[in-house]
Design a protein around this motif. Structure first.
Motif, PDB file in Angstrom:
ATOM      1  N   GLY A   1       4.351   0.985  -2.712  1.00 47.53           N
ATOM      2  CA  GLY A   1       5.090   2.179  -3.108  1.00 47.53           C
ATOM      3  C   GLY A   1       6.026   1.918  -4.268  1.00 47.53           C
ATOM      4  O   GLY A   1       6.052   2.672  -5.255  1.00 47.53           O
ATOM      5  N   LEU A   2       6.792   0.844  -4.198  1.00 46.65           N
ATOM      6  CA  LEU A   2       7.724   0.519  -5.280  1.00 46.65           C
ATOM      7  C   LEU A   2       6.982   0.123  -6.550  1.00 46.65           C
ATOM      8  O   LEU A   2       7.430   0.432  -7.666  1.00 46.65           O
ATOM      9  CB  LEU A   2       8.659  -0.602  -4.832  1.00 46.65           C
ATOM     10  CG  LEU A   2       9.631  -0.247  -3.701  1.00 46.65           C
ATOM     11  CD1 LEU A   2      10.430  -1.464  -3.270  1.00 46.65           C
ATOM     12  CD2 LEU A   2      10.574   0.881  -4.133  1.00 46.65           C
ATOM     13  N   ALA A   3       5.838  -0.549  -6.389  1.00 46.01           N
ATOM     14  CA  ALA A   3       5.046  -0.922  -7.566  1.00 46.01           C
ATOM     15  C   ALA A   3       4.519   0.314  -8.281  1.00 46.01           C
ATOM     16  O   ALA A   3       4.489   0.369  -9.520  1.00 46.01           O
ATOM     17  CB  ALA A   3       3.891  -1.821  -7.144  1.00 46.01           C
ATOM     18  N   GLY A   4       4.095   1.324  -7.508  1.00 50.86           N
ATOM     19  CA  GLY A   4       3.606   2.542  -8.124  1.00 50.86           C
ATOM     20  C   GLY A   4       4.696   3.298  -8.868  1.00 50.86           C
ATOM     21  O   GLY A   4       4.436   3.910  -9.907  1.00 50.86           O
ATOM     22  N   LEU A   5       5.915   3.241  -8.353  1.00 49.71           N
ATOM     23  CA  LEU A   5       7.021   3.958  -8.995  1.00 49.71           C
ATOM     24  C   LEU A   5       7.582   3.211 -10.199  1.00 49.71           C
ATOM     25  O   LEU A   5       8.018   3.833 -11.179  1.00 49.71           O
ATOM     26  CB  LEU A   5       8.133   4.204  -7.977  1.00 49.71           C
ATOM     27  CG  LEU A   5       7.808   5.193  -6.845  1.00 49.71           C
ATOM     28  CD1 LEU A   5       8.955   5.267  -5.849  1.00 49.71           C
ATOM     29  CD2 LEU A   5       7.508   6.578  -7.407  1.00 49.71           C
ATOM     30  N   THR A   6       7.596   1.875 -10.131  1.00 46.78           N
ATOM     31  CA  THR A   6       8.214   1.081 -11.195  1.00 46.78           C
ATOM     32  C   THR A   6       7.212   0.452 -12.152  1.00 46.78           C
ATOM     33  O   THR A   6       7.553   0.169 -13.306  1.00 46.78           O
ATOM     34  CB  THR A   6       9.070  -0.036 -10.583  1.00 46.78           C
ATOM     35  OG1 THR A   6       8.227  -0.943  -9.856  1.00 46.78           O
ATOM     36  CG2 THR A   6      10.117   0.549  -9.634  1.00 46.78           C
ATOM     37  N   GLY A   7       5.990   0.215 -11.669  1.00 51.73           N
ATOM     38  CA  GLY A   7       4.999  -0.460 -12.504  1.00 51.73           C
ATOM     39  C   GLY A   7       5.248  -1.937 -12.669  1.00 51.73           C
ATOM     40  O   GLY A   7       4.619  -2.575 -13.533  1.00 51.73           O
ATOM     41  N   ALA A   8       6.148  -2.525 -11.880  1.00 47.60           N
ATOM     42  CA  ALA A   8       6.471  -3.946 -12.005  1.00 47.60           C
ATOM     43  C   ALA A   8       5.288  -4.801 -11.569  1.00 47.60           C
ATOM     44  O   ALA A   8       4.748  -4.616 -10.468  1.00 47.60           O
ATOM     45  CB  ALA A   8       7.708  -4.276 -11.166  1.00 47.60           C
ATOM     46  N   ASP A   9       4.901  -5.749 -12.426  1.00 46.62           N
ATOM     47  CA  ASP A   9       3.742  -6.589 -12.121  1.00 46.62           C
ATOM     48  C   ASP A   9       3.963  -7.444 -10.880  1.00 46.62           C
ATOM     49  O   ASP A   9       3.041  -7.639 -10.079  1.00 46.62           O
ATOM     50  CB  ASP A   9       3.412  -7.487 -13.323  1.00 46.62           C
ATOM     51  CG  ASP A   9       2.827  -6.700 -14.486  1.00 46.62           C
ATOM     52  OD1 ASP A   9       2.312  -5.588 -14.249  1.00 46.62           O
ATOM     53  OD2 ASP A   9       2.894  -7.194 -15.632  1.00 46.62           O
ATOM     54  N   TRP A  10       5.184  -7.958 -10.703  1.00 46.42           N
ATOM     55  CA  TRP A  10       5.414  -8.848  -9.570  1.00 46.42           C
ATOM     56  C   TRP A  10       5.302  -8.095  -8.241  1.00 46.42           C
ATOM     57  O   TRP A  10       4.862  -8.653  -7.232  1.00 46.42           O
ATOM     58  CB  TRP A  10       6.774  -9.534  -9.695  1.00 46.42           C
ATOM     59  CG  TRP A  10       7.964  -8.635  -9.491  1.00 46.42           C
ATOM     60  CD1 TRP A  10       8.598  -7.889 -10.420  1.00 46.42           C
ATOM     61  CD2 TRP A  10       8.644  -8.404  -8.252  1.00 46.42           C
ATOM     62  NE1 TRP A  10       9.648  -7.186  -9.855  1.00 46.42           N
ATOM     63  CE2 TRP A  10       9.701  -7.502  -8.531  1.00 46.42           C
ATOM     64  CE3 TRP A  10       8.473  -8.878  -6.956  1.00 46.42           C
ATOM     65  CZ2 TRP A  10      10.578  -7.060  -7.536  1.00 46.42           C
ATOM     66  CZ3 TRP A  10       9.347  -8.433  -5.963  1.00 46.42           C
ATOM     67  CH2 TRP A  10      10.382  -7.543  -6.261  1.00 46.42           C
ATOM     68  N   LEU A  11       5.663  -6.805  -8.268  1.00 46.61           N
ATOM     69  CA  LEU A  11       5.501  -6.004  -7.056  1.00 46.61           C
ATOM     70  C   LEU A  11       4.020  -5.721  -6.777  1.00 46.61           C
ATOM     71  O   LEU A  11       3.582  -5.729  -5.621  1.00 46.61           O
ATOM     72  CB  LEU A  11       6.269  -4.688  -7.193  1.00 46.61           C
ATOM     73  CG  LEU A  11       7.775  -4.742  -6.959  1.00 46.61           C
ATOM     74  CD1 LEU A  11       8.419  -3.411  -7.319  1.00 46.61           C
ATOM     75  CD2 LEU A  11       8.080  -5.110  -5.517  1.00 46.61           C
ATOM     76  N   ILE A  12       3.248  -5.505  -7.835  1.00 44.95           N
ATOM     77  CA  ILE A  12       1.811  -5.275  -7.657  1.00 44.95           C
ATOM     78  C   ILE A  12       1.154  -6.521  -7.072  1.00 44.95           C
ATOM     79  O   ILE A  12       0.346  -6.438  -6.135  1.00 44.95           O
ATOM     80  CB  ILE A  12       1.167  -4.892  -9.004  1.00 44.95           C
ATOM     81  CG1 ILE A  12       1.751  -3.570  -9.510  1.00 44.95           C
ATOM     82  CG2 ILE A  12      -0.339  -4.778  -8.853  1.00 44.95           C
ATOM     83  CD1 ILE A  12       1.255  -3.171 -10.891  1.00 44.95           C
ATOM     84  N   HIS A  13       1.510  -7.702  -7.596  1.00 49.78           N
ATOM     85  CA  HIS A  13       0.943  -8.950  -7.089  1.00 49.78           C
ATOM     86  C   HIS A  13       1.412  -9.214  -5.650  1.00 49.78           C
ATOM     87  O   HIS A  13       0.635  -9.714  -4.816  1.00 49.78           O
ATOM     88  CB  HIS A  13       1.328 -10.110  -8.002  1.00 49.78           C
ATOM     89  CG  HIS A  13       0.723 -10.002  -9.360  1.00 49.78           C
ATOM     90  ND1 HIS A  13       1.252 -10.649 -10.465  1.00 49.78           N
ATOM     91  CD2 HIS A  13      -0.354  -9.312  -9.810  1.00 49.78           C
ATOM     92  CE1 HIS A  13       0.526 -10.375 -11.529  1.00 49.78           C
ATOM     93  NE2 HIS A  13      -0.459  -9.560 -11.162  1.00 49.78           N
ATOM     94  N   THR A  14       2.662  -8.885  -5.374  1.00 50.20           N
ATOM     95  CA  THR A  14       3.164  -9.053  -4.001  1.00 50.20           C
ATOM     96  C   THR A  14       2.395  -8.165  -3.034  1.00 50.20           C
ATOM     97  O   THR A  14       2.017  -8.598  -1.927  1.00 50.20           O
ATOM     98  CB  THR A  14       4.660  -8.717  -3.940  1.00 50.20           C
ATOM     99  OG1 THR A  14       5.381  -9.590  -4.814  1.00 50.20           O
ATOM    100  CG2 THR A  14       5.187  -8.868  -2.517  1.00 50.20           C
TER     101      THR A  14
END
Length: 235
Positions: free
Chosen positions: A159-172
């Motif tokens: 959810g946070l990766a979709g809102l922020t686009g942060a790569d580290w969140l996507i990998h997490t």
């Protein structure tokens, strides 16, 4: 001299209410546990989606990954329907919601609609709230509880990766997806072995009513059956 009794047709009608308990029969149709199928579908579908988030699969593979997840949506929807028939409202609710999450992922990812990632981010945070509520009521059903607890951080990271686009969140989120796949696969295998052999083989950690449902006799299983959904008059 006592007065003549009233004619039979003028006597007030007496209400006759028989004891319906002795006249009632409840027929149960045993079915195989659908949970192993639901957990295996979750485990298998989590692998390609996690690989996409980790970068193992290229961005151009998004549509192909979405199409590969279609069977998971159909299978978990089937599991949810069968679980309702087995009168397991917790398993039925969880599997049906999992099916809905896969369908949303398929539609948004395959069509590549504008702002789809952000919308999926909000949806995953909504699933996070749902998971917290489910985790509060499923500790006795430890297999379901473990899968939910493993899914909570993944829903949060996705959810946070979709809102922020942060790569580290996507990998997490991708790494957590592989963890969900492992836990769901173990739960599916343990439940399947238990059904095949008639007793627990691998530890599942059941407690309370969930433990009694497997270890108790038929008398315990039929207790308060008349109060369960599908038997009582109203939900």
């Amino acid at each position: 001299m006592s007065p003549d009794p009233a004619p039979p047709d003028t006597l007030p009608a007496r209400r006759f209410e028989p004891d319906l308990r002795s006249m009632t029969r409840i027929n149960l149709r045993p079915i195989a546990s659908p949970l192993p199928l639901g957990f295996f579908a979750l485990a298998i579908a989590s692998v390609p989606t996690a690989c996409l988030q980790l970068g193992v699969l290229p961005e151009q593979a998004r549509t192909a990954v979405a199409l590969c997840v279609v069977p998971a949506f159909l299978l978990q929807l089937l599991v949810g329907i069968l679980a309702f028939g087995a009168r397991d409202v917790i398993a039925a609710t969880l599997m049906s919601v999992f099916a809905g999450s896969w369908l949303a992922f398929i539609l948004v990812t395959a069509t590549d609609v504008p702002d789809g990632a952000r919308v999926l981010g909000v949806l995953n945070l909504a699933f996070l709230a749902f998971g917290l509520l489910m985790a509060a009521v499923t500790p006795p059903k430890r297999a379901l509880w473990l899968v939910i607890v493993a899914s909570l951080p993944r829903w949060a990271a996705t959810g946070l990766a979709g809102l922020t686009g942060a790569d580290w969140l996507i990998h997490t989120a991708g790494g957590l997806g592989l963890l969900v796949a492992v836990i769901a696969g173990y739960a599916a295998f343990a439940l399947m072995l238990e059904d095949m052999r008639g007793h627990q083989v691998l530890p599942l950690g059941r407690s309370g009513p969930a433990h009694t449902a497997v270890e108790g006799d038929l008398t315990v299983q039929l207790r308060d059956l008349e109060r369960q959904a599908g038997v009582r008059r109203t939900l």
